[in-house]
Design an enzyme around this catalytic site. Structure first.
Site, PDB file in Angstrom:
ATOM      1  N   TYR A  44       0.779  12.178 -17.693  1.00  0.00           N
ATOM      2  CA  TYR A  44      -0.453  12.410 -16.937  1.00  0.00           C
ATOM      3  C   TYR A  44      -1.718  12.236 -17.778  1.00  0.00           C
ATOM      4  O   TYR A  44      -2.745  11.828 -17.237  1.00  0.00           O
ATOM      5  CB  TYR A  44      -0.423  13.778 -16.243  1.00  0.00           C
ATOM      6  CG  TYR A  44       0.479  13.722 -15.044  1.00  0.00           C
ATOM      7  CD1 TYR A  44       0.061  13.098 -13.875  1.00  0.00           C
ATOM      8  CD2 TYR A  44       1.771  14.212 -15.092  1.00  0.00           C
ATOM      9  CE1 TYR A  44       0.895  12.981 -12.776  1.00  0.00           C
ATOM     10  CE2 TYR A  44       2.616  14.108 -14.001  1.00  0.00           C
ATOM     11  CZ  TYR A  44       2.175  13.498 -12.845  1.00  0.00           C
ATOM     12  OH  TYR A  44       3.016  13.372 -11.758  1.00  0.00           O
ATOM     13  N   GLU A  45      -1.656  12.505 -19.049  1.00  0.00           N
ATOM     14  CA  GLU A  45      -2.828  12.270 -19.891  1.00  0.00           C
ATOM     15  C   GLU A  45      -3.018  10.782 -20.153  1.00  0.00           C
ATOM     16  O   GLU A  45      -4.135  10.297 -20.224  1.00  0.00           O
ATOM     17  CB  GLU A  45      -2.709  13.002 -21.230  1.00  0.00           C
ATOM     18  CG  GLU A  45      -2.961  14.487 -21.176  1.00  0.00           C
ATOM     19  CD  GLU A  45      -4.382  14.870 -20.799  1.00  0.00           C
ATOM     20  OE1 GLU A  45      -5.322  14.063 -21.014  1.00  0.00           O
ATOM     21  OE2 GLU A  45      -4.562  15.978 -20.279  1.00  0.00           O
TER      22      GLU A  45
END
Length: 187
Positions: A44-45
């Site tokens: 997700y980052e």
């Protein structure tokens, strides 16, 4: 006999062994984010090796790394991004979660909470209802609290809705692959 039973009842909790993949905030061994949680966080980052402004205008690099040294034109190697992530997790985010969680937890619960703290900040995590519910032993209620942290700049973002859904699934015991798939299904 009553005295013996009372003494026995007093020492039984101390004899309890953590379940497999359970961590205790008070354990003296080094506690860290597990590989499943790290996979969700990295997914997700994302990793960008050139500094950029995030969705609310903060200069960011690597796996969501921010700070006064991050500015326009900054470029990192992949190793710098990995090192910065590992350092911040060990120095700031894992200890930040362990500081306020007062009960034993499974590795998947720790991983999901560290991912949330990494994304919203340790201060916001400390003041969250999620922490209160975890400490009260309300696992389902705590899991549902992940879904409240979907705003950036006062607006809900699809990426955060997906990430929080994945965090919730991870918290409840899903593998990283299952959690990411669950998060990706959010539209």
């Amino acid at each position: 006999m009553r005295d013996f039973i009372n003494r026995l009842l007093n020492i039984l909790p101390a004899l309890r062994r953590p379940k497999p993949q359970e961590v205790k905030a008070s354990d003296p061994v080094a506690i860290t984010m597990g590989s499943e949680g790290l996979a969700v966080l990295k997914h997700y980052e994302g990793c960008k090796l050139t500094a950029y402004r995030d969705s609310v205008g903060v200069w960011t690099i690597g796996y969501g790394h921010t700070g006064p040294e991050v500015r326009a034109g900054l470029v990192w190697t992949q190793q710098q991004a990995e090192d910065a992530l590992r350092d911040r997790l060990a120095r700031e985010f894992v200890p930040g979660v362990l500081k306020v969680i007062k009960r034993s937890m499974r590795q998947c619960e720790l991983d999901a909470m560290v991912d949330l703290a990494y994304n919203i900040g340790v201060g916001a995590f400390h003041g969250s209802t999620l922490v209160r519910l975890v400490n009260a032993g309300d696992t389902v209620g705590a899991a549902d609290e992940f879904l409240r942290w979907v705003n950036a700049g006062g607006k809900p973002l699809l990426g955060l809705r997906r990430r929080r859904t994945a965090d919730r699934a991870l918290f409840l015991g899903a593998t990283a692959q299952e959690a990411i798939k669950t998060g990706s299904a959010v539209t």
